[in-house]
Design an enzyme around this catalytic site. Structure first.
Site, PDB file in Angstrom:
ATOM      1  N   GLU A  93       0.819  -1.213   0.000  1.00 28.59           N
ATOM      2  CA  GLU A  93       0.000   0.000   0.000  1.00 28.59           C
ATOM      3  C   GLU A  93       0.848   1.256   0.000  1.00 28.59           C
ATOM      4  O   GLU A  93       1.915   1.295   0.605  1.00 28.59           O
ATOM      5  CB  GLU A  93      -0.839   0.047   1.281  1.00 28.59           C
ATOM      6  N   CYS A 106       3.231   8.217   1.919  1.00 28.88           N
ATOM      7  CA  CYS A 106       3.602   7.202   2.903  1.00 28.88           C
ATOM      8  C   CYS A 106       3.845   5.904   2.126  1.00 28.88           C
ATOM      9  O   CYS A 106       2.919   5.350   1.526  1.00 28.88           O
ATOM     10  CB  CYS A 106       2.457   7.044   3.902  1.00 28.88           C
ATOM     11  N   CYS A 120      -0.946  -3.656  14.914  1.00 27.12           N
ATOM     12  CA  CYS A 120      -0.678  -3.212  13.546  1.00 27.12           C
ATOM     13  C   CYS A 120      -1.185  -4.236  12.528  1.00 27.12           C
ATOM     14  O   CYS A 120      -0.877  -5.431  12.616  1.00 27.12           O
ATOM     15  CB  CYS A 120       0.823  -3.001  13.382  1.00 27.12           C
TER      16      CYS A 120
END
Ligand code: SAH
Ligand code: SF4
Length: 354
Positions: A93, A106, A120
């Site tokens: 991603e 990011c 996470c």
């Protein structure tokens, strides 16, 4: 045989390749300029190169390794998240966040992650494999091309997507070096931030290299027992060792360090814990980023209420520690890294050495 990804080559390697093809040396400069200044994404775009060379390039290299699997935009339009599929089927991603003049990207450094932090989504998925430097670079080029079409550019890059950048040190830093190269993409080193879970030997290595790249440490707790229950790597590198390495980093580089803290309701969000954090960080030139937990399927903690977030922050600022609350942006599109790919996750792969 699979074609090589052209972004895996730095300038020196690209020049060696064109030399091997008996091309004059300025060809490598043209290539570099086309790839990283013009952002061209196919041999056909290189109209300044002879046709034969374009064909050779196309035979030897691929210019598009990532394919868009899913693309989501937050309701406020300010966060875009793309789930890419790699040729081997793994998914990663990348998230673009618009904030005032900033265009922050990011990016992911690994497919999955071996560190297993309980809260996470990427950690819950397990480790699949390291990304190559070219796969890290291509995430940036993808968004840079889109932004360029709107006369804009990426202004900041954070290595805070899927994976632990210091567990894939060489490729992560090679990608930064490539994107930093001038002439070329020319992104200043200080516009990058590496976020690490706290791999102490890598922090020491990074300190020695004395780069202008920013460093952020995922701390999340001030006592070893609690931290280890959330971040298993704490069993290997406990807090005292980690903080000592951070102090050395700040002293050696003269740079400010960032600490990240995901606030989990009634787990690590009390005023007392904020006081302990202020004591732990006393005397370190640092900044604290607190972020209310982004809930994930595999973890039953909840995000702290606004009041507790504000209270935590107040304790820190009252004690002279600069602290900002990061707004969870793009929460409506699972923009917490790893959350989209998690849905596609399968088996965990064998681990490389930590
Ligand atoms: N592996 C690196 C970088 C990727 S994670 C690291 O751990 O630092 C980027 C940041 O997101 C880290 O600070 C991590 O602790 C945080 N994070 C992960 N899952 C989260 C969640 N569910 N809610 C809030 N922050 C999270
Ligand atoms: Fe890996 Fe970072 Fe997630 Fe921990 S928080 S599992 S180190 S990506």
């Amino acid at each position: 045989m699979d074609k090589k990804l052209i972004y895996d080559l730095n300038f020196r390697e690209l020049a060696a390749q064109t030399a091997e093809w008996d091309e004059p040396s300025y060809r490598s400069e043209q290539l570099w300029e086309g790839l990283y200044t013009q952002l061209w994404d196919s041999p056909a775009a290189f109209s300044n190169l002879p046709k034969a060379l374009r064909a050779t390039l196309g035979d030897a290299f691929t210019f598009r390794h990532l394919t868009v699997n899913t693309r989501l935009q937050s309701s406020d339009g300010e966060t875009t998240k793309v789930l890419f599929t790699l040729p081997d089927g793994n998914a990663i991603e990348t998230v673009l966040m618009l904030y005032e003049q900033r265009r922050t990207l990011c990016i992911s450094t690994q497919a999955g992650c071996a560190l297993g932090c309980t809260f996470c989504a990427t950690g819950q998925m397990g480790f699949r494999r390291n990304l190559t430097s070219g796969e890290i670079v291509e995430q940036v080029l993808f968004f840079a091309r889109e932004l360029a079409a709107a006369d804009e550019r990426v202004t900041n890059i954070v290595l805070m997507g899927m994976g632990e950048p210091f567990h894939n040190y060489e490729a992560s830093l090679a990608a930064i070096d490539l994107l930093n190269a001038q002439p070329g993409f020319g992104m200043a080193a200080r516009r990058f931030t590496i976020s690490t879970v706290g791999l102490v030997p890598a922090i020491k290595r990074f300190t020695k290299e004395n780069r202008q790249v920013g460093l952020a440490i995922s701390l999340h707790a001030t006592d070893d027992k609690l931290r280890a229950s959330m971040l298993p790597i704490n069993n290997r590198y406990p807090i005292a060792e980690l903080i000592a390495a951070c102090r050395d980093y700040v002293e050696a580089t003269g740079r400010r360090i960032t600490f990240e803290w995901a606030l989990i309701q009634h787990v690590n969000d009390s005023a007392e814990q904020a006081t302990q954090l202020a004591d732990l960080l006393h005397g370190i030139n640092c900044h604290v980023n607190v972020i209310p937990l982004n809930p994930t399927k595999g973890f039953d903690g909840e995000k702290s209420t606004r009041a507790r977030v504000a209270g935590f922050r107040r304790v820190l600022t009252d004690r002279g520690i600069s602290c900002t609350v990061r707004v969870r942006r793009g929460i409506d599109i699972d923009a917490g890294c790893g959350q989209l790919a998690e849905r596609q996750a399968g088996q965990t792969a064998e681990l490389p050495a930590l």
